[in-house]
Design an enzyme around this catalytic site. Structure first.
Site, mmCIF file in Angstrom:
data_model
loop_
_atom_site.group_PDB
_atom_site.id
_atom_site.type_symbol
_atom_site.label_atom_id
_atom_site.label_comp_id
_atom_site.label_asym_id
_atom_site.label_seq_id
_atom_site.Cartn_x
_atom_site.Cartn_y
_atom_site.Cartn_z
ATOM 1 N N HIS A 1 38.748 -10.855 -31.261
ATOM 2 C CA HIS A 1 38.390 -10.247 -32.382
ATOM 3 C C HIS A 1 37.663 -10.360 -33.502
ATOM 4 O O HIS A 1 37.549 -11.464 -34.223
ATOM 5 C CB HIS A 1 39.161 -8.464 -32.491
ATOM 6 C CG HIS A 1 38.030 -7.256 -32.270
ATOM 7 N ND1 HIS A 1 37.583 -6.687 -33.634
ATOM 8 C CD2 HIS A 1 37.896 -6.247 -31.333
ATOM 9 C CE1 HIS A 1 37.067 -6.152 -32.867
ATOM 10 N NE2 HIS A 1 37.669 -5.334 -32.089
ATOM 11 N N ASP B 1 41.394 -4.223 -24.489
ATOM 12 C CA ASP B 1 40.715 -4.852 -23.280
ATOM 13 C C ASP B 1 41.511 -5.095 -22.414
ATOM 14 O O ASP B 1 41.241 -5.548 -20.463
ATOM 15 C CB ASP B 1 39.724 -5.444 -23.338
ATOM 16 C CG ASP B 1 38.067 -4.163 -23.561
ATOM 17 O OD1 ASP B 1 38.378 -3.382 -22.954
ATOM 18 O OD2 ASP B 1 37.170 -4.934 -24.500
#
Ligand code: CMC
Length: 433
Positions: free
Chosen positions: A312, A369
């Site tokens: 991320h 996700d």
């Protein structure tokens, strides 16, 4: 011991000359250097490709500390909200800056229930699309097309009440449109909204009820969906929120801004990752379940393969949303009595990656996700719908970001560049080239 006082200026030296730039402090002691006068003072601009280190705005919506794994909306931790709130409550919080009291919630809920129908003509748009069209492309088009159905609401600066109506319309119609995408993909008749149902139950009913049979809304589904929507509701200045803000900064209408946000979300490096994770886990399963092989591929710089659902831009610690989703994933699959072999592959992949120097050194952890798709799949959503569900959750966040930008009357977003192309040259007629 005396603590050092906070400076209000940063000093920058360019070619032997020193310039002073104001410092901006956030409520969590974040520090920003205000460079808005840099170019007029010095002739220089900052360069930060991918905006890795650029604060595009001040904001009071969401606080995120990626090093510590903290995420808060309007001061409330994501853990607290996911455990205790309804999605509509979080939407209210993001958009209005405070939690609603009982009366405010009831008014908000009723206003949303009053706008759930979409114009029947919208169904004509589906006739133009070939079967198998990706629902994210369809969603961008359908949300953008709302501007044609409400032509009086296109000027975001004309009337605040009108814009509040647009916000309620979007929040109310989005589940109807998302359910419509599911039904149209199957060629099944639509299920219309039932305004006696709460937001999430209504969405599930429109999505999973079949005209030929009774359908009982499973409370496990409602709880899971509510939590997933909350976990996706906002994430400060990410790619799609920044897109919404920048499109809105040209005074485009809100439907167009949200449609642009959905387009930005579609990419596999952003919200599109949830579809790619399941495809990756399925591929690993089909290939015999050799997790190490795929870890090696992800580490190989000559191989374009990346571990989807990992890493991320801002989290250099476990994504707090992923932690909650991972736990919910176990709970929900247990409650539904579903055994999904790709959940074991996902867990093994996570365990192997988190013990591997490559992932440890780069601080790559599972993101939101990584496990969400396994829950969606257990609930019966097809994989192409996963990013659409992300968009349904993210809608109030985009709206809150847009509204903050509009209320502050922020200037049009228009970055500078450093030109590295040819210098002035003379045009040569084609016969002489
Ligand atoms: N697999 C393998 N290596 C990775 C991965 C990954 N998933 N993510 C980052 N890296 C490596 C990358 O190759 C680079 O290595 P090096 O320093 O040797 O060049 C280093 O880690 C830093 O990566 P980066 O690409 O510079 O980081 P970024 O901040 O630009 O990208 C990201 C962040 C999310 C785009 C990236 O981690 C990624 O592509 N992840 C997979 C896609 C994904 O899961 N996206 C969903 C994000 S969460 C949902 C949301 O968007 O809100």
């Amino acid at each position: 011991m005396e603590s050092a006082s906070k400076s209000d200026k940063a000093r920058l030296e360019i070619n032997g000359k020193t310039y002073e730039l104001p410092l901006i402090y956030g409520t969590e002691n974040e520090i920003g250097i205000d460079i808005s006068t840099l170019r007029s003072q010095t002739g220089a601009v900052t360069v930060d490709i991918g905006y890795k280190n650029t604060g595009s705005t001040t904001s009071s919506i969401t606080y995120l500390d990626g090093e510590k794994g903290i995420l808060r909306h309007r001061g409330y931790s994501i853990e607290d909200l996911a455990e205790n709130a309804t999605f509509l409550e979080v939407a209210y919080l993001l958009i209005n800056g405070k939690l609603p009291n009982a009366q405010e919630y009831s008014d908000w809920d009723n206003q949303i229930r009053n706008h759930t129908l979409v114009n029947e003509d919208m169904q004509n748009i589906f006739k133009a699309w070939p079967t198998g069209s990706h629902p994210m492309g369809q969603l961008t088009a359908l949300i953008s097309s709302l501007s044609s159905f409400y032509p009086d609401s296109l000027d975001p600066y004309r009337d605040v009440d009108d814009q509040h109506r647009t916000i309620r319309r979007l929040i109310a119609k989005m589940p109807t449109i998302v359910a419509m995408l599911m039904k149209k993909a199957k060629g099944h008749p639509l299920i219309y909204p039932s305004n006696n149902l709460d937001y999430v139950s209504n969405f599930l009913n429109m999505t999973f009820k079949n005209v030929t049979e009774d359908y009982e809304i499973d409370p496990v589904f409602v709880e899971a969906m509510n939590k997933l929507l909350i976990l996706h509701a906002d994430h400060e200045q990410n790619c799609s929120a920044s897109t919404v803000r920048i499109v809105g900064s040209s005074h485009s209408n809100l439907y167009a801004c949200i449609s642009a946000g959905i387009a930005a979300l579609w990419g596999p490096l952003h919200g599109g990752a949830n579809q790619k994770v399941i495809e990756m886990l399925e591929a690993i399963k089909e290939d015999g379940g050799d997790v190490t092989k795929y870890i090696l591929k992800a580490k190989d710089k000559d191989d374009p393969f990346r571990l989807m659902g990992f890493g991320h831009r801002v989290y250099k610690n476990y994504d707090p949303r992923a932690r909650i989703i991972k736990k919910s994933c176990d709970d929900i699959l247990n409650k539904l009595g579903v055994q999904d072999p790709i959940l074991n592959i996902a867990k093994e992949l996570e365990e192997t990656a988190l013990a591997d120097d490559y992932f440890v050194e780069r601080k790559l952890f599972p993101n939101v996700d990584f496990y969400s798709g396994i829950i969606y799949r257990a609930m019966g959503f097809p994989v192409e719908m996963f990013t659409v569900l992300f968009a349904l959750g993210r809608l109030p966040g985009w709206i809150a970001q847009w509204q903050e930008m509009r209320d502050e009357n922020q200037p049009i977003g228009r970055p500078r560049q450093i030109y590295v192309g040819e210098v002035n040259r003379e045009f040569v007629p084609m016969q002489n080239r």
